[in-house]
Design an enzyme around this catalytic site. Structure first.
Site, PDB file in Angstrom:
ATOM      1  N   ARG A  88      67.957  18.630  91.979  1.00 35.99           N
ATOM      2  CA  ARG A  88      68.793  19.536  92.769  1.00 35.99           C
ATOM      3  C   ARG A  88      69.662  20.352  91.820  1.00 35.99           C
ATOM      4  O   ARG A  88      70.187  19.822  90.826  1.00 35.99           O
ATOM      5  CB  ARG A  88      69.708  18.762  93.730  1.00 35.99           C
ATOM      6  N   ASP A 127      63.406  24.005  88.439  1.00 31.99           N
ATOM      7  CA  ASP A 127      62.789  24.302  89.740  1.00 31.99           C
ATOM      8  C   ASP A 127      63.862  24.486  90.806  1.00 31.99           C
ATOM      9  O   ASP A 127      63.547  24.855  91.938  1.00 31.99           O
ATOM     10  CB  ASP A 127      61.844  23.160  90.148  1.00 31.99           C
ATOM     11  N   GLU A 150      70.822  28.396  94.985  1.00 28.83           N
ATOM     12  CA  GLU A 150      69.496  28.898  95.381  1.00 28.83           C
ATOM     13  C   GLU A 150      69.431  29.308  96.848  1.00 28.83           C
ATOM     14  O   GLU A 150      68.574  30.112  97.234  1.00 28.83           O
ATOM     15  CB  GLU A 150      68.401  27.861  95.079  1.00 28.83           C
ATOM     16  N   HIS A 167      61.908  26.355  93.598  1.00 31.33           N
ATOM     17  CA  HIS A 167      61.867  25.115  94.394  1.00 31.33           C
ATOM     18  C   HIS A 167      60.454  24.901  94.953  1.00 31.33           C
ATOM     19  O   HIS A 167      60.260  24.766  96.156  1.00 31.33           O
ATOM     20  CB  HIS A 167      62.897  25.170  95.532  1.00 31.33           C
TER      21      HIS A 167
END
Ligand code: NAD
Length: 329
Positions: free
Chosen positions: A234, A258, A263, A295
């Site tokens: 996260r 990622d 985000e 993500h």
């Protein structure tokens, strides 16, 4: 059960539809759940949420007023839901405890290998007829020290892959994984030692109060110069400003990310004709030694199949028994 699926996109709708069949009446919206879009839930008994949906106290109040009693999370992580508030309102919440830890672990390895062996740059040079290798030197992973922060399902899948690469493995977790100790050469240590000794660090723990900004100026300053830093967990576990400083001062030689702390509102959307109003993100992704994916670590057919199947099972269990084995509250 009449269910509204928030934040659903082309990549997951066919999978969810397949497993809903005629058992559940589902409707899709691409909208992410927030205080405004919560109004869409009127007339639905359940909502199915993704990691981009924020179910804070105010949102939960609206969902409850609209008749929602069940929240089926299409994710492992549940840092985006106020579980105490849901409990107080009598809304049941279930997650997907495991769908495919391999998908995320393999993506972490993908980021690491792509960065180390300069795959993106190599491909760009190839397309311009520049066949020189001068900018493409990597290193052997065999024999390097890899630190894994969080050795649960994803962390252990990642550890087992790196064990196969012949790496020295260091783990940091609040609970040691005995199965992993038996199956690999992992040695548990403190976060401080892991930071000091690792050539590669991979973040695989959940975001919670204890892990928020776990990677910050202090932890980056402990790291070896030239460390490769991978985060598929996260964004909020990493202080992005401090990561950028560590990239600038060359502590972090490469970062594979990622997830990104801000985000929400960026990832999962087509913003190709828009200017991003996020200078921090613009800066982060501008570095040639930073590889960001949006993500997508979970994005395999197996994971999407499993997510959809378990989501529908959670709804069925609530409908039949009023509880599900995956209830979080
Ligand atoms: P898991 O519960 O199996 O493992 C998490 C591990 O982290 C556990 O071993 C736990 O003890 C450890 N942990 C908890 N608090 C810690 C702390 N303060 N310090 C160190 N370790 C701590 O979960 P998992 O399935 O391995 O998933 C891990 C996380 O990955 C999820 O919470 C989610 O946020 C993230 N995730 C990301 C994606 C993606 O697509 N990028 C997909 C799925 C999950």
């Amino acid at each position: 059960m009449k269910t509204l699926v928030y934040s659903s996109h082309g990549f997951d709708q066919p999978f969810l539809q397949k497993f809903a069949n005629s058992i559940h009446e589902i409707e899709f919206t691409e909208e992410a759940l927030n205080e405004t879009t919560a109004q869409l839930s009127k007339g639905f008994e359940a909502v199915a949420l993704f990691s981009s949906d924020k179910a804070n106290a105010a949102v939960l109040e609206i969902l409850k007023q609209n008749g929602v009693n069940f929240i089926a999370l299409r994710s492992v992580g549940y840092d985006h839901v106020d579980l105490d508030k849901a409990q107080a309102l009598g809304i049941k919440v279930a997650n997907i405890p495991e769908y495919s830890p391999y998908a995320i672990a393999e993506h972490a390895v993908t980021l690491l290998l792509a960065l180390n062996r300069k795959v993106i740059l190599a491909n760009e040079l190839m397309k311009t007829n520049d066949f020189r290798l001068d900018q493409l030197v990597g290193f052997d992973l065999q024999g390097k020290t890899v630190g894994i922060v969080g050795t649960g399902k994803i962390g252990s899948a990642f550890t087992r892959i790196m064990n196969g690469f012949g790496c020295k493995l260091l783990g940091y977790d609040i609970a040691e994984n005995t199965d992993l100790i038996a199956r690999t050469s992992i040695q548990y240590t403190s976060l401080e030692e892991l930071c000091k000794q690792s050539d590669v660090i991979s973040v695989c723990c959940p975001l919670n109060e204890a892990t928020k900004y776990m990677f910050n100026k202090a932890t980056f300053s402990l790291m070896k110069k030239g460390v490769y830093f991978i985060n598929t967990a996260r964004g909020g576990i990493v202080n992005t400003v401090d990561l950028i400083e560590a990239i600038e001062n060359k502590t972090v030689a490469a970062a594979g990310l990622d997830v990104y702390e801000n985000e929400n509102g960026i990832f999962f959307k087509d913003l190709s004709n828009k200017v991003l109003a996020d200078d921090l993100f613009e800066k982060l992704r501008s570095y040639p030694n930073v590889l960001v994916t949006g993500h997508q670590a979970f994005l395999t057919q197996e994971a999407l199949t499993s997510i959809s199947q378990i989501t529908m099972e959670n709804l069925s269990n609530w409908e039949q028994f009023g509880k599900s084995p995956n209830d979080l509250n």
